[in-house]
Write an enzyme that holds these catalytic residues in place. Structure first.
Site, mmCIF file in Angstrom:
data_model
loop_
_atom_site.group_PDB
_atom_site.id
_atom_site.type_symbol
_atom_site.label_atom_id
_atom_site.label_comp_id
_atom_site.label_asym_id
_atom_site.label_seq_id
_atom_site.Cartn_x
_atom_site.Cartn_y
_atom_site.Cartn_z
ATOM 1 N N ALA A 149 0.951 -1.447 -0.259
ATOM 2 C CA ALA A 149 0.067 0.099 -0.064
ATOM 3 C C ALA A 149 0.225 1.614 0.320
ATOM 4 O O ALA A 149 1.944 1.541 0.656
ATOM 5 C CB ALA A 149 -0.992 0.334 0.944
ATOM 6 N N ILE B 14 0.806 3.673 1.573
ATOM 7 C CA ILE B 14 0.898 4.163 3.409
ATOM 8 C C ILE B 14 2.203 3.667 3.952
ATOM 9 O O ILE B 14 2.069 4.277 4.687
ATOM 10 C CB ILE B 14 -0.617 4.585 4.285
ATOM 11 C CG1 ILE B 14 -0.312 5.098 5.417
ATOM 12 C CG2 ILE B 14 -1.166 2.656 4.175
ATOM 13 C CD1 ILE B 14 -1.383 4.577 5.806
ATOM 14 N N ARG C 278 -0.531 -9.742 -3.565
ATOM 15 C CA ARG C 278 -1.498 -10.182 -4.566
ATOM 16 C C ARG C 278 -1.198 -10.570 -5.391
ATOM 17 O O ARG C 278 -0.913 -11.661 -6.178
ATOM 18 C CB ARG C 278 -2.782 -10.341 -4.963
ATOM 19 C CG ARG C 278 -3.447 -10.284 -3.451
ATOM 20 C CD ARG C 278 -5.257 -9.898 -3.791
ATOM 21 N NE ARG C 278 -6.798 -9.702 -2.211
ATOM 22 C CZ ARG C 278 -6.874 -10.569 -2.073
ATOM 23 N NH1 ARG C 278 -5.754 -12.002 -2.322
ATOM 24 N NH2 ARG C 278 -7.380 -10.779 -0.964
ATOM 25 N N TYR D 285 -0.922 -13.683 0.914
ATOM 26 C CA TYR D 285 -1.040 -13.264 2.062
ATOM 27 C C TYR D 285 -0.801 -14.486 3.908
ATOM 28 O O TYR D 285 -0.914 -14.046 4.074
ATOM 29 C CB TYR D 285 -2.392 -12.591 2.849
ATOM 30 C CG TYR D 285 -2.745 -11.398 1.718
ATOM 31 C CD1 TYR D 285 -1.808 -10.158 1.185
ATOM 32 C CD2 TYR D 285 -3.881 -11.281 1.262
ATOM 33 C CE1 TYR D 285 -1.809 -9.294 0.550
ATOM 34 C CE2 TYR D 285 -3.942 -9.640 0.242
ATOM 35 C CZ TYR D 285 -3.254 -8.737 0.090
ATOM 36 O OH TYR D 285 -2.662 -7.907 -0.552
ATOM 37 N N LEU E 225 -4.637 -2.994 4.447
ATOM 38 C CA LEU E 225 -5.566 -3.866 3.162
ATOM 39 C C LEU E 225 -7.000 -2.831 3.572
ATOM 40 O O LEU E 225 -6.899 -1.446 4.132
ATOM 41 C CB LEU E 225 -5.581 -5.139 3.237
ATOM 42 C CG LEU E 225 -4.463 -6.025 3.516
ATOM 43 C CD1 LEU E 225 -4.556 -7.228 3.993
ATOM 44 C CD2 LEU E 225 -3.654 -6.240 1.519
ATOM 45 N N HIS F 253 -9.949 -5.185 6.634
ATOM 46 C CA HIS F 253 -9.130 -5.467 7.601
ATOM 47 C C HIS F 253 -10.284 -6.160 8.516
ATOM 48 O O HIS F 253 -8.755 -6.900 9.126
ATOM 49 C CB HIS F 253 -9.633 -4.103 7.852
ATOM 50 C CG HIS F 253 -8.835 -3.182 7.620
ATOM 51 N ND1 HIS F 253 -9.170 -1.274 8.470
ATOM 52 C CD2 HIS F 253 -7.948 -2.656 6.256
ATOM 53 C CE1 HIS F 253 -8.072 -0.996 7.146
ATOM 54 N NE2 HIS F 253 -7.915 -1.193 5.978
ATOM 55 N N LYS G 248 -6.958 2.471 9.886
ATOM 56 C CA LYS G 248 -7.956 2.759 10.358
ATOM 57 C C LYS G 248 -9.052 2.261 8.647
ATOM 58 O O LYS G 248 -7.923 2.939 7.659
ATOM 59 C CB LYS G 248 -8.093 3.757 11.317
ATOM 60 C CG LYS G 248 -6.906 5.586 10.692
ATOM 61 C CD LYS G 248 -6.226 5.480 10.600
ATOM 62 C CE LYS G 248 -5.441 5.906 8.886
ATOM 63 N NZ LYS G 248 -4.362 5.821 9.048
ATOM 64 N N ARG H 234 -11.351 4.166 -2.529
ATOM 65 C CA ARG H 234 -12.021 4.704 -1.300
ATOM 66 C C ARG H 234 -13.131 5.347 -1.513
ATOM 67 O O ARG H 234 -14.151 5.844 -0.505
ATOM 68 C CB ARG H 234 -11.223 5.869 -1.058
ATOM 69 C CG ARG H 234 -10.053 5.537 0.429
ATOM 70 C CD ARG H 234 -8.694 6.368 0.455
ATOM 71 N NE ARG H 234 -8.298 6.876 -0.346
ATOM 72 C CZ ARG H 234 -7.031 8.013 -0.150
ATOM 73 N NH1 ARG H 234 -6.510 8.479 0.523
ATOM 74 N NH2 ARG H 234 -6.217 8.061 -1.842
ATOM 75 N N ASP I 140 -12.950 6.841 5.400
ATOM 76 C CA ASP I 140 -11.436 6.496 5.110
ATOM 77 C C ASP I 140 -11.227 8.520 6.002
ATOM 78 O O ASP I 140 -9.871 8.280 6.212
ATOM 79 C CB ASP I 140 -11.511 7.000 3.506
ATOM 80 C CG ASP I 140 -9.927 6.977 2.819
ATOM 81 O OD1 ASP I 140 -9.297 6.554 3.626
ATOM 82 O OD2 ASP I 140 -9.759 8.171 2.956
#
Length: 323
Positions: free
Chosen positions: A9, A11, A34, A55, A71, A76, A94, A160, A172
């Site tokens: 990701a 982030i 993936r 995963y 993810l 989550h 989050k 999102r 989000d």
């Protein structure tokens, strides 16, 4: 502590890889995605020694102590539960889950496993959050709390905005606004009303909600990923003795300003410190090693998700993962 990260990701470098370089004894030891080629490229770019094919393989790796879960929202709960079943500690991005029921399921699994689960509200670990909570106590009887988490995200193909992946502005962006309102409001609020602006059926691009706290104080949260209020990340608390205003509580390392006015006198502060993600990883490491330092455990996540679910209901929408 050896951490494996699920996915590659955007982030992850700021939220995990860079902080791990500042926290002694913490290593990002593995990544899985993936698309293995994407995981390999991510590992090469960030110096991660191991790449797993799936995963499942990462979660099952006996050399991994903890799992970072960034993810999509809808995944989550599933992958936090799988990590807990494998005996791993979990740092989960989050919003914690798609809804309150899932949050309760994760909390029960964490209790059973006896492992640490932390929701990654990184701002909560920065000194600015402690300062906000301290200043609120100077304001006398709290009368109103208002929070904003509004930013422009015009990429409407972004996950999102996906209902299937539990997207929406409240999930989000608004999870920050709800969490901060809970922090500053002194107790768990009741949702009195809410209004959504939709991007597509069931998916909010903006949300406002009115709250009421046990003390009788009122609250309002504002969240948007696309609205006329393009950018505002802020908090305001009004009490019988004065008012506090905070700019950029969510990413205080970039810039922050806190002002408090009491008896007509205003003082202004900026709270310095390391990146909020570094504080968060230190706290996660401490919680794993000593059992201390987790400010955002599953019990806190349940409370946040309960408010989010009720805001969706009051706005005439189904909580995520329930439609």
């Amino acid at each position: 502590m050896r951490i494996g990260t699920l996915g590659a990701a955007r982030i992850t470098p700021n939220a995990l890889v860079k902080p791990a370089g500042q926290v002694p004894g913490v290593e990002v030891a593995a990544v899985a995605a993936r698309d293995r080629s994407r995981a390999e490229a991510f590992a090469a770019r960030h110096g991660i020694p191991a790449v797993h094919d799936s995963y499942e393989a990462l979660v099952a790796d006996p050399s991994i102590d903890a799992v970072y879960n960034p993810l999509p929202n809808a995944l989550h709960a599933e992958w936090t539960l799988r990590a807990l079943e494998a005996g791993k500690h979990v740092l989960c991005e989050k919003p914690f889950t798609s809804n309150e029921a899932e949050a309760r399921q994760v909390a029960e699994a964490a209790d059973k496993a006896g492992t640490v689960v932390m929701e990654a509200f990184h701002y909560r670990y920065h000194p600015l959050a402690r300062r906000m909570a301290a200043v609120v106590r100077e304001l006398g009887e709290i009368r109103e709390v208002e929070t904003w988490m509004c930013f422009p995200l015009p990429r409407f193909s972004d996950i999102r905005y996906s209902l299937a992946l539990s997207g929406g502005a409240l999930m989000d962006a608004g999870c920050y606004a709800v969490h901060c309102a809970r922090l500053l409001g002194g107790g768990e609020p009741v949702v009195r009303s809410a209004r959504a602006r939709l991007h597509s059926p069931g998916v909010d691009r903006a949300m406002t909600a009115r709250l009421e706290f046990p003390s009788g104080a009122t609250g309002r949260v504002h969240a948007s990923m696309w609205s006329s209020q393009l950018l505002r990340i802020a908090a305001r608390v009004t009490g019988s003795a004065g008012e506090m205003r905070v700019v950029n509580f969510a990413l205080p390392q970039m810039f922050n300003r806190l002002s408090v006015t009491i008896d007509g006198v205003t003082r202004r502060e900026r709270v310095a410190g390391d990146p909020s993600y570094t504080y968060q990883l230190r706290a996660f490491d401490s919680a794993v090693r000593t059992g201390e330092g987790n400010l955002t455990p599953p019990s806190d996540s349940i409370a946040t998700m309960a408010v989010i679910d009720e805001i969706y209901r009051k706005a005439g929408l189904a909580p995520r993962g329930t439609a």
